[in-house]
Design an enzyme around this catalytic site. Structure first.
Site, PDB file in Angstrom:
ATOM      1  CB  ALA A  24      36.820  44.784  43.224  1.00  0.00           C
ATOM      2  N   GLY A  69      33.260  45.157  38.297  1.00  0.00           N
ATOM      3  CA  GLY A  69      32.484  44.200  38.859  1.00  0.00           C
ATOM      4  C   GLY A  69      31.075  44.887  39.073  1.00  0.00           C
ATOM      5  CD  GLU A  72      32.705  40.987  35.946  1.00  0.00           C
ATOM      6  OE1 GLU A  72      33.460  39.977  35.226  1.00  0.00           O
ATOM      7  OE2 GLU A  72      33.356  41.527  36.837  1.00  0.00           O
ATOM      8  CD  GLU A  92      36.620  44.305  34.994  1.00  0.00           C
ATOM      9  OE1 GLU A  92      35.820  43.959  35.721  1.00  0.00           O
ATOM     10  OE2 GLU A  92      36.402  44.797  33.896  1.00  0.00           O
TER      11      GLU A  92
END
Length: 207
Positions: A24, A69, A72, A92
């Site tokens: 992100a 992300g 992910e 994160e």
């Protein structure tokens, strides 16, 4: 892609050299209020779930950084191929966050609970060879001059996959239904229900 019967395999790759997906944009995220952040993360999680639910095999070609992300996204794929020089991590926690797009669930299924906790708690970044040794990626390859070694290996892997090898959700649900039907008449199921009603530990006998 879900409804295109001509699609046999989906390969996820980046058009940016040296970066698979950096996660992100935290500068953008910093401008959002709490409600907007929650909505953003929910949409991101839904996207990853959609990728994971595609009825054809998916391969992530990790030719660079796959962080937060970005990792992910790779975890949502069925298979992962990485250049040995790639860098991966659920970072994160180093930003005061936690993985919010499935990482806490999908990483342990790849590397085991202990390693997953370590990687998430520390936010550590690992390279492609380390990722291969712990089972996070299926293959690791030396990077080439073009910077697309993982993508090239992913294409080779995709050609090895037999057409229509995957089980679509309807077939999976049918299999689940058959398995559940076998469970219904068992003595252990009846004992489990009785123990719940009577607020006692169940005494299973494997029948």
């Amino acid at each position: 892609l879900r409804f295109d019967e001509k699609v046999r395999v989906v390969v996820f790759k980046s058009e940016v050299k040296g970066v698979f997906c950096a996660g992100a944009d935290l500068k953008e995220r910093a401008k959002m209020d709490d409600a907007e952040v929650g909505h953003f993360v929910k949409r991101l999680r839904n996207l990853m779930d959609e990728i994971a639910a595609l009825p054809v095999p998916t391969i992530a070609a990790i030719d660079g950084y796959a962080l937060g992300g970005g990792l992910e996204l790779a975890l949502a794929c069925d298979l992962r191929v990485a250049a040995s020089s790639a860098k991966m991590g659920l970072i994160e926690t180093t930003r005061g966050l936690l993985p919010g797009a499935g990482g806490t669930q999908r990483l342990p299924r790849c590397v085991g609970i202990g390693l997953a906790k370590e990687l998430i708690f520390t936010g550590r970044q690992i390279d492609g060879q380390q990722a291969f040794s712990m089972g996070l990626v299926n293959h690791t390859v030396p990077q080439n001059e073009e910077g697309d070694a993982a993508y090239q290996r992913a294409l080779t892997l995709a050609k090895e996959i037999l057409p229509q090898v995957s089980v679509d959700i309807a077939s999976g649900m049918a299999i689940e239904g058959m398995c559940y039907a076998q469970n219904i008449p068992t003595r252990d199921r009846q004992e489990g229900m009785a123990a719940f009603r009577e607020k006692r530990p169940p005494q299973f006998i494997g029948k």
